[in-house]
Design an enzyme around this catalytic site. Structure first.
Site, mmCIF file in Angstrom:
data_model
loop_
_atom_site.group_PDB
_atom_site.id
_atom_site.type_symbol
_atom_site.label_atom_id
_atom_site.label_comp_id
_atom_site.label_asym_id
_atom_site.label_seq_id
_atom_site.Cartn_x
_atom_site.Cartn_y
_atom_site.Cartn_z
ATOM 1 N N CYS A 145 -18.852 -2.133 -18.701
ATOM 2 C CA CYS A 145 -19.022 -1.654 -17.074
ATOM 3 C C CYS A 145 -20.245 -2.713 -16.629
ATOM 4 C CB CYS A 145 -19.458 -0.295 -16.939
ATOM 5 S SG CYS A 145 -19.382 -0.087 -14.932
ATOM 6 N N CYS B 131 -25.791 3.512 -13.292
ATOM 7 C CA CYS B 131 -24.665 4.601 -13.149
ATOM 8 C C CYS B 131 -25.366 6.157 -13.397
ATOM 9 C CB CYS B 131 -23.691 4.544 -14.123
ATOM 10 S SG CYS B 131 -22.365 6.118 -14.045
ATOM 11 N N TYR C 247 -5.954 6.867 3.643
ATOM 12 C CA TYR C 247 -6.343 5.736 2.751
ATOM 13 C C TYR C 247 -5.539 4.563 3.420
ATOM 14 C CZ TYR C 247 -5.323 2.425 -0.878
ATOM 15 O OH TYR C 247 -5.312 1.316 -1.405
ATOM 16 N N CYS D 154 -13.856 2.175 -15.150
ATOM 17 C CA CYS D 154 -14.194 3.389 -15.063
ATOM 18 C C CYS D 154 -13.025 4.241 -14.574
ATOM 19 C CB CYS D 154 -15.289 3.448 -13.688
ATOM 20 S SG CYS D 154 -16.053 4.980 -13.560
ATOM 21 N N ASP E 118 -9.689 5.705 -2.339
ATOM 22 C CA ASP E 118 -8.329 6.230 -2.879
ATOM 23 C C ASP E 118 -9.124 6.851 -4.256
ATOM 24 O OD1 ASP E 118 -9.484 4.437 -4.811
ATOM 25 O OD2 ASP E 118 -7.673 3.639 -5.532
ATOM 26 N N CYS F 81 -17.533 2.350 -20.517
ATOM 27 C CA CYS F 81 -18.755 1.944 -20.115
ATOM 28 C C CYS F 81 -19.341 0.780 -20.725
ATOM 29 C CB CYS F 81 -19.671 3.334 -20.336
ATOM 30 S SG CYS F 81 -18.737 4.747 -19.457
ATOM 31 N N GLU G 69 0.910 -1.185 0.019
ATOM 32 C CA GLU G 69 -0.145 -0.130 -0.115
ATOM 33 C C GLU G 69 0.844 1.304 -0.152
ATOM 34 O OE1 GLU G 69 -2.938 -0.052 -0.813
ATOM 35 O OE2 GLU G 69 -3.693 -1.836 -0.425
#
Length: 299
Positions: free
Chosen positions: A211, A217, A128, A201, A146, A208, A45
């Site tokens: 997606c 959405c 985060y 995204c 994030d 899209c 991370e």
DNA sequence: AAGACGGGGGT
DNA sequence: ACCCCAGTCTT
């Protein structure tokens, strides 16, 4: 029975669909494998703070092979952590990760803490990363937000093409509002939202057409309106920047394995004023130190 | 709230 | 050229 059965709320639908998509479409990333370990998650991370996934993967493996536990890194000179960070960017992170290992070894018996506030108290661990470690290493229910998640929420929930400027309190509350209550479902949803933002995204050209949640959405439903909010400040050019000078000096300090005099630094960057400024910055950050022999990496 | 802080790859 | 990247810390 006076009430009809409640229809699934939109959030439930979103969670179910996204989690199901994630279970079969997720990338096979090292830190997602079973038994990866809290220390490995934490190191990953920190590396992922502003460094793309593909560049982190090989370097993470090197680090964990060399320093399998916080105590291993804590017992190493800072100079080695800085050298091993080369090329990942923002080398202050190497120093903070080293300090983080020392703190874990000394204050937490060598065990990565599970409590978010204890994680937040560690060097280089912010809003985060603290929640990412608690959620992904320990499976606890925390909103993990994030840049990907902020964008996904902005589009899918708010109907905006881009998120507003980051605001931790607001962003965490927004994710918490859609996060399922069950621990496992919440853990998967955190990862799924991030994954959607990373591979579907995306910021520049969202896909899209593939997606999984396109039909729920808000941004798509609104016809993909252009973002009306304030533009992010254009970042300064890297070529010729103080950052580039710092990087150049630090790379050389790490490569030579001996102190360098001020004269030896001169040819690395002709502009004396900028060179001095960069060197002063490295010293102020603790990425370099002064000795009788000259400038070198900290032990 | 804004700026500093790497460096590479995509468009 | 410009944008973006599993952010954090300081002022």
């Amino acid at each position: 029975m006076s009430t009809v059965a409640a229809l699934p709320r939109d959030e439930d639908d979103l969670v179910r669909t996204l989690n199901e998509w994630f279970r079969h479409a997720a990338r096979d990333l090292p830190w997602r494998r079973a038994g990866f370990g809290a220390w490995g998650i934490l190191v990953s991370e920190v590396m992922l703070q502003q460094t793309p996934v593909v560049r982190v993967i090989p370097r993470l493996a090197e680090w964990l092979e060399r320093w399998p536990t916080p105590a291993d890194l804590a017992a190493t000179p800072q100079s080695e952590a800085i050298r091993a960070w080369a090329g990942l960017g923002y080398p202050r992170r190497a120093l903070r990760l080293h300090a983080c290992a020392v703190a874990i070894a000394e204050r937490h018996d060598g065990i990565v803490p599970r409590d978010v506030d204890e994680l937040l108290a560690l060097p280089g661990i912010g809003d985060y990363t603290a929640r990412a470690v608690a959620a992904f290493a320990y499976g606890d229910r925390h909103p993990v937000v994030d840049t990907n998640v902020r964008r996904v929420l902005a589009r899918c929930i708010d109907g905006q093409g881009e998120p507003a400027p980051p605001n931790a309190r607001r962003d965490l509350a927004a994710m918490d509002a859609v996060l399922p209550h069950g621990r496992e479902e919440a853990r998967v949803f955190n990862a799924a939202a991030m994954e959607l933002g990373a591979v579907v995204c995306t910021a520049r050209s969202p896909r899209c057409d593939v997606c999984p949640v396109a039909d729920m959405c808000a941004w798509r439903a609104a016809g993909h309106p252009a973002y009306l909010g304030a533009k992010r400040a254009v970042q300064k050019k890297y070529e010729g920047s103080d950052r580039q000078v710092r990087g150049t000096l630090l790379r050389e300090l790490g490569a030579v394995h001996r102190p360098l005099s001020a004269e030896e630094l001169e040819p690395l960057w002709p502009d004396a004023a900028q060179r001095d400024r960069a060197l002063a910055g490295l010293l102020a950050d603790g990425l370099a130190v002064t000795t009788d022999e000259g400038y070198t990496l900290p032990q």
